[in-house]
Design a protein around this motif. Structure first.
Motif, PDB file in Angstrom:
ATOM      1  N   ASP A 158     -51.912  20.491 -12.102  1.00  0.00           N
ATOM      2  CA  ASP A 158     -51.501  19.097 -11.995  1.00  0.00           C
ATOM      3  C   ASP A 158     -51.532  18.676 -10.536  1.00  0.00           C
ATOM      4  O   ASP A 158     -51.050  19.382  -9.662  1.00  0.00           O
ATOM      5  CB  ASP A 158     -50.097  18.903 -12.561  1.00  0.00           C
ATOM      6  CG  ASP A 158     -50.079  19.063 -14.067  1.00  0.00           C
ATOM      7  OD1 ASP A 158     -51.119  18.784 -14.681  1.00  0.00           O
ATOM      8  OD2 ASP A 158     -49.033  19.491 -14.596  1.00  0.00           O
ATOM      9  N   ASN A 159     -52.088  17.533 -10.301  1.00  0.00           N
ATOM     10  CA  ASN A 159     -52.083  16.961  -8.965  1.00  0.00           C
ATOM     11  C   ASN A 159     -50.856  16.087  -8.854  1.00  0.00           C
ATOM     12  O   ASN A 159     -50.841  14.932  -9.302  1.00  0.00           O
ATOM     13  CB  ASN A 159     -53.379  16.170  -8.723  1.00  0.00           C
ATOM     14  CG  ASN A 159     -53.515  15.758  -7.287  1.00  0.00           C
ATOM     15  OD1 ASN A 159     -52.589  15.888  -6.495  1.00  0.00           O
ATOM     16  ND2 ASN A 159     -54.687  15.240  -6.950  1.00  0.00           N
ATOM     17  N   LEU A 160     -49.809  16.636  -8.245  1.00  0.00           N
ATOM     18  CA  LEU A 160     -48.557  15.913  -8.163  1.00  0.00           C
ATOM     19  C   LEU A 160     -48.605  14.760  -7.177  1.00  0.00           C
ATOM     20  O   LEU A 160     -47.732  13.893  -7.177  1.00  0.00           O
ATOM     21  CB  LEU A 160     -47.433  16.884  -7.766  1.00  0.00           C
ATOM     22  CG  LEU A 160     -47.218  18.024  -8.768  1.00  0.00           C
ATOM     23  CD1 LEU A 160     -46.138  18.967  -8.241  1.00  0.00           C
ATOM     24  CD2 LEU A 160     -46.843  17.484 -10.130  1.00  0.00           C
ATOM     25  N   ALA A 161     -49.639  14.695  -6.366  1.00  0.00           N
ATOM     26  CA  ALA A 161     -49.757  13.591  -5.404  1.00  0.00           C
ATOM     27  C   ALA A 161     -50.084  12.299  -6.117  1.00  0.00           C
ATOM     28  O   ALA A 161     -49.841  11.212  -5.588  1.00  0.00           O
ATOM     29  CB  ALA A 161     -50.841  13.917  -4.392  1.00  0.00           C
TER      30      ALA A 161
END
Length: 85
Positions: free
Chosen positions: A79-82
């Motif tokens: 997951d790209n939390l940005a």
């Protein structure tokens, strides 16, 4: 415009006599540029031989080994939390 058989034969004989003359006189190189060109050529040939040797060693070590190496598992999803608000 091609060379005839006699011309090719004469050119080959002249080149062979020149090479044999240099071998007899033990003076293979006429200038420092000849030496430098020969060193560059030997470096190139040595590099090619080394790379071929490394390819053969790699193939022998990786393909012929009977013991399987554990493979690293790739993560299925990160997951790209940005991007989260």
């Amino acid at each position: 415009m091609g060379l005839s058989a006699d011309e090719v034969k004469q050119e080959f004989q002249a080149t062979a006599e020149e090479v044999l003359g240099r071998l007899r006189s033990q003076q293979l190189f006429q200038s420092e540029w000849d030496i430098a060109a020969f060193v560059v050529f030997l470096t190139f040939v040595g590099t090619v031989v080394l790379l071929l040797f490394l390819v053969v060693v790699h193939c022998c070590c990786c393909c012929c080994c009977t013991s399987p190496r554990p493979r690293k598992e790739k993560p299925k999803g990160v997951d790209n939390l940005a991007l989260e608000p």
